[in-house]
Design an enzyme around this catalytic site. Structure first.
Site, mmCIF file in Angstrom:
data_model
loop_
_atom_site.group_PDB
_atom_site.id
_atom_site.type_symbol
_atom_site.label_atom_id
_atom_site.label_comp_id
_atom_site.label_asym_id
_atom_site.label_seq_id
_atom_site.Cartn_x
_atom_site.Cartn_y
_atom_site.Cartn_z
ATOM 1 C CG HIS A 47 -62.240 45.632 45.656
ATOM 2 N ND1 HIS A 47 -63.038 44.603 45.224
ATOM 3 C CD2 HIS A 47 -62.377 46.625 44.737
ATOM 4 C CE1 HIS A 47 -63.629 44.943 44.097
ATOM 5 N NE2 HIS A 47 -63.242 46.164 43.778
ATOM 6 C CD GLU A 49 -63.046 42.547 50.312
ATOM 7 O OE1 GLU A 49 -64.215 42.162 50.422
ATOM 8 O OE2 GLU A 49 -62.716 43.547 49.642
ATOM 9 C CB CYS A 77 -65.675 40.888 44.065
ATOM 10 S SG CYS A 77 -63.948 41.422 44.044
ATOM 11 C CB CYS A 80 -61.645 40.225 47.040
ATOM 12 S SG CYS A 80 -61.458 41.999 46.736
#
Length: 139
Positions: A47, A49, A77, A80
């Site tokens: 991801h 992040e 999410c 993260c």
């Protein structure tokens, strides 16, 4: 936030990328920036992040990012958000809400929705910015 949204556009258009962008800033200076690479790397942990946190920690030679702010095109999410908590960011800014993400097909765990946006924002020192611009990336 504008840079994070622009990175989401880049990720959306990139072969193997995804429509999520992230920027980490310390004292007004960009420390790390990237977009989602889940599809390109075939790695569900890539991801924007998490990638950005890894880059920033390497750049600062630190396991925490205290004194930094993170800007992400979409509310983080659970994976993260957990990493952000461990990184000890001063402030977390996001564009797209969890409800917006769900409408676009990016569904979070029921536990995430049950917690409630206001409570999550308060507990993790998060606030929403530029929602309309961030949602437009997915349209």
């Amino acid at each position: 936030m504008k840079v994070a949204i622009d990175l989401a556009i880049t990720g959306k258009e990139a072969d193997g990328g995804g429509p999520f962008g992230c920027v980490i800033v310390q004292n007004g200076k960009v420390i790390a920036q990237c977009h989602n690479e889940v599809n390109g790397d075939n790695d569900c942990t890539q991801h924007a992040e998490l990638r950005c946190i890894q880059l920033a920690c390497a750049t600062l030679q630190s396991k925490t990012l205290k004194g930094c702010d993170i800007y992400t095109s979409c509310v983080p999410c659970m994976m993260c958000l957990g990493a952000m908590k461990w990184a000890k960011f001063d402030q977390i800014y996001y564009g797209v809400s969890a409800a917006d993400a769900k409408k676009a097909g990016f569904v979070y765990a029921d536990m995430y929705y049950a917690y409630g946006d206001a409570q999550r924002d308060a507990d993790f020192n998060m606030s929403q910015k530029m929602r309309d611009e961030a949602v437009a990336v997915w349209q």
